[in-house]
Design a protein around this motif. Structure first.
Motif, short mmCIF file in Angstrom:
data_model
loop_
_atom_site.label_atom_id
_atom_site.label_comp_id
_atom_site.label_asym_id
_atom_site.label_seq_id
_atom_site.Cartn_x
_atom_site.Cartn_y
_atom_site.Cartn_z
N SER A 94 -0.82 2.17 -1.06
CA SER A 94 -0.39 2.74 -2.33
C SER A 94 0.36 1.72 -3.19
O SER A 94 0.69 2.00 -4.33
CB SER A 94 0.46 3.99 -2.11
N LEU A 95 0.62 0.54 -2.62
CA LEU A 95 1.18 -0.54 -3.44
C LEU A 95 0.08 -1.50 -3.87
O LEU A 95 0.34 -2.55 -4.45
CB LEU A 95 2.27 -1.29 -2.65
N GLY A 96 -1.15 -1.17 -3.53
CA GLY A 96 -2.29 -1.94 -4.03
C GLY A 96 -2.90 -2.92 -3.04
O GLY A 96 -3.70 -3.76 -3.43
N ALA A 97 -2.52 -2.82 -1.75
CA ALA A 97 -3.09 -3.75 -0.77
C ALA A 97 -4.56 -3.43 -0.52
O ALA A 97 -4.91 -2.29 -0.23
CB ALA A 97 -2.31 -3.67 0.54
N GLY A 98 -5.41 -4.43 -0.63
CA GLY A 98 -6.82 -4.28 -0.27
C GLY A 98 -7.00 -4.60 1.20
O GLY A 98 -6.03 -4.77 1.93
N ALA A 111 -5.39 -8.10 2.28
CA ALA A 111 -3.92 -8.08 2.32
C ALA A 111 -3.44 -7.17 3.44
O ALA A 111 -2.40 -7.43 4.05
CB ALA A 111 -3.36 -7.61 0.97
N ASP A 171 -0.91 -9.07 5.58
CA ASP A 171 0.46 -8.69 5.25
C ASP A 171 0.99 -7.50 6.04
O ASP A 171 2.17 -7.21 6.00
CB ASP A 171 0.59 -8.37 3.75
N PHE A 208 6.36 -6.56 -3.09
CA PHE A 208 5.04 -6.42 -2.45
C PHE A 208 3.97 -5.94 -3.43
O PHE A 208 2.86 -6.49 -3.46
CB PHE A 208 5.12 -5.46 -1.26
N GLY A 209 4.30 -4.93 -4.22
CA GLY A 209 3.33 -4.41 -5.20
C GLY A 209 2.90 -5.49 -6.18
O GLY A 209 1.70 -5.76 -6.33
N LYS A 268 3.01 -8.63 -5.75
CA LYS A 268 2.26 -9.63 -5.00
C LYS A 268 0.79 -9.21 -4.89
O LYS A 268 -0.12 -10.03 -5.04
CB LYS A 268 2.87 -9.81 -3.61
N MET A 269 0.57 -7.93 -4.64
CA MET A 269 -0.80 -7.43 -4.51
C MET A 269 -1.56 -7.54 -5.83
O MET A 269 -2.77 -7.63 -5.86
CB MET A 269 -0.79 -5.96 -4.05
N ARG A 312 11.09 -0.06 -4.55
CA ARG A 312 9.81 -0.71 -4.28
C ARG A 312 8.67 0.01 -5.01
O ARG A 312 7.79 -0.63 -5.58
CB ARG A 312 9.55 -0.72 -2.77
N ASN A 365 6.50 -1.42 -8.91
CA ASN A 365 5.06 -1.59 -9.08
C ASN A 365 4.56 -0.85 -10.32
O ASN A 365 3.36 -0.82 -10.59
CB ASN A 365 4.33 -1.09 -7.83
#
Lengths: 258, 252
Positions: A159-163, A166, A170, B101-102, B104-105, B149, B153
């Motif tokens: 939900s923070l955009g990690a594909g 990542a 990560d 983190f957001g 960074k993504m 956090r 984002n």
């Protein structure tokens, strides 16, 4: 303050070893133990000094350590990505877990006979034994580490955009790292024992070989010297590699109490 | 900030233990205009967390529509920030890196995302904790980081799943004061799940009461802002609305 406590910790560590050496120094002459049964402290000291001077000890240590290093590094490099891939998919990890457990138990010495059949005597067979000792344990622990990462952490990352990528680099890799470190500790322990055993059979240089050949000539002082070196090297591996690794991951992240 | 709308949302799943299909959510429709704060309350098992998990995209919905700014939701995404009850901070990252983190993504360079993270940490009075690891912080501090956090984002909608349920009562009120202040400053669209009625009323523009997978009632909260506990504990309007919502929840 910190320095004083470090020195006292070192003393506490060394004290029982010193007592053991002192006992040895007293008991061997007191009972007139023959050197073919057990050497005197002085004889071992002399053997150590001679083998240092002629370079043979260093040659054995160097070949043993380099075999362990190469086998371990190779195993970790293959086991970690594979363990992560296995851990990502519930189905794959459920299917492979019993196999990984089976081979984790086999790891090390049990591979020696077949290793010598496949690779002949020498470097290849020994590195293969070490590779297996480390590989299965690390792969299994990585799998375990990935599958125990809380689902909410994966959700948070998504939900923070990690594909996908990542998520691997990560979340899954760092999340599994404490287990990976535990796997490396267990695997290296297997590898170190496996190494000594393999070197007795499958080579003409290394600490295991040094022990085994000395036996043929009743050189107990060389045998005991080799045992001391083997134990000391393990303590160094523990202090210089494993403990710092654990400090940087498991303890720092509060996954176990420091 | 964007609007969120749920149209005839439904969720049924197969309960392997009972061996039957269970309806968790039946026909929930809800409009949250951009910049509004909506609380969803209800007894345990009423389906409030299920709704949030579907909106976040963590679980699929089995009927109806979820639209963020008019676009249908397909899986998790950075347009919907989530604050978890269990905080869900990355234990291997510092507070600064958690908040960054957001960005960074999104591919924001290191220096820039550190600056963003520091700005948001300052918003919650957390600047001093930037280089700490989550396990070195109290529960209240960890959840401040969790909120920051999600905000850093810049999501279109902020989803909060009982975020203050696992901190002590004293800290909870402080966090509610802070969240209220931050909302008044930034006006994000928020869906806030809780079973704590005073909390729901204190924070929201509107409280939705959920019962057995359906919307039982919606109650508007026209209490003036800024809202702080020091004022609201003795506020008659606040007491009346809380009692009204509480009666609805107990009847549910």
């Amino acid at each position: 303050m910190e320095r004083a406590s470090r020195i006292s910790a070192a003393l506490i560590f060394i004290a029982p070893l010193a007592v053991l050496v002192a006992l040895w120094a007293v008991v061997v002459p007191a009972f007139g133990v023959r050197p073919q049964i057990f050497p005197s402290v002085a004889a071992v000291g002399k053997a150590g000094l001679e083998s240092l001077i002629d370079g043979s000890l260093l040659r054995h240590v160097a070949s043993s350590v380099s075999r362990v290093a190469i086998g371990t590094v190779l195993a970790v490099l293959v086991a970690v990505p594979l363990g992560i891939l296995m851990g990502v998919s519930r189905g794959v990890s459920a299917f492979l877990t019993p196999l990984m457990r089976f081979f984790s138990v086999l790891a090390g010495i049990a591979w020696i006979p077949i290793a010598t059949l496949w690779f002949g005597y020498g470097f290849g067979a020994i590195v293969f034994v070490i590779f297996n000792a480390v590989f299965f344990v690390v792969a299994y622990n990585t799998l375990l580490g990935v599958s125990t990462i809380p689902m909410t952490l994966r959700h948070a990352a998504a939900s923070l955009g990690a594909g996908r990528r990542a998520m691997l680099t990560d979340v899954l890799l760092p999340g599994a790292l404490p287990n990976i470190v535990t796997g490396i500790r267990t695997g290296l322990g297997f590898a170190w024992r496996g190494l000594i055993a393999a070197e007795m059979i499958a080579t003409d240089v290394g600490l295991g070989y040094m022990l085994f050949v000395a036996r043929d000539f009743y050189q107990t002082e060389v045998i005991v010297l080799g045992m001391i070196v083997i134990g000391t090297l393990w303590l160094l591996i523990d202090r210089l590699i494993l403990v710092p690794l654990e400090r940087a991951t498991i303890e720092r992240w509060g996954l176990v109490s420091a | 900030m964007k609007s969120l709308s749920l149209k005839n949302l439904a969720k049924t799943y197969f309960d392997a233990y009972k061996g039957e299909h269970v309806t968790a959510i039946r026909d929930v429709s809800l409009e949250v205009p951009a910049g509004e704060f909506v609380s969803i309350v209800g007894p345990s098992g009423c389906g409030k967390s299920t709704i949030l998990n579907m909106v976040a995209g963590f679980i699929p919905h089995s009927g109806g529509e979820i639209l963020v700014g008019g676009a249908p939701v397909k899986g998790p995404g950075p347009d919907r920030g989530v604050v978890f009850q269990s905080f869900a901070l990355f234990p291997w990252k510092t507070v600064l890196d958690n908040v960054g983190f957001g960005p960074k993504m999104r591919g924001v360079p290191k220096a820039e995302r550190d600056a963003i993270a520091r700005e948001y940490l300052a918003l919650a009075g957390l600047s001093h904790a930037a280089d700490r690891y989550p396990n070195e912080l109290s529960g209240g501090m960890q959840q401040r980081v969790g909120v920051v956090r999600a905000l850093a984002n810049q999501p279109d909608v902020l989803l909060m799943d009982e975020p203050f349920a696992s901190v002590d009562a004293q800290t909870r009120m402080t966090l509610q004061d802070e969240l209220s202040r931050i909302w008044e400053e930034r006006r994000p669209t928020v869906v806030f799940i809780t079973h704590d009625v005073p909390e729901a009323v204190f924070l929201a523009n509107r409280v939705v009461v959920l019962s057995k997978g359906k919307v039982l009632a919606e109650v508007d909260v026209p209490i003036s802002r800024p809202r702080v506990w020091d004022r609201l504990v003795a506020d008659e309007q606040f007491k009346d609305l809380s009692n009204q919502v509480l009666a609805l929840v107990r009847s549910a």
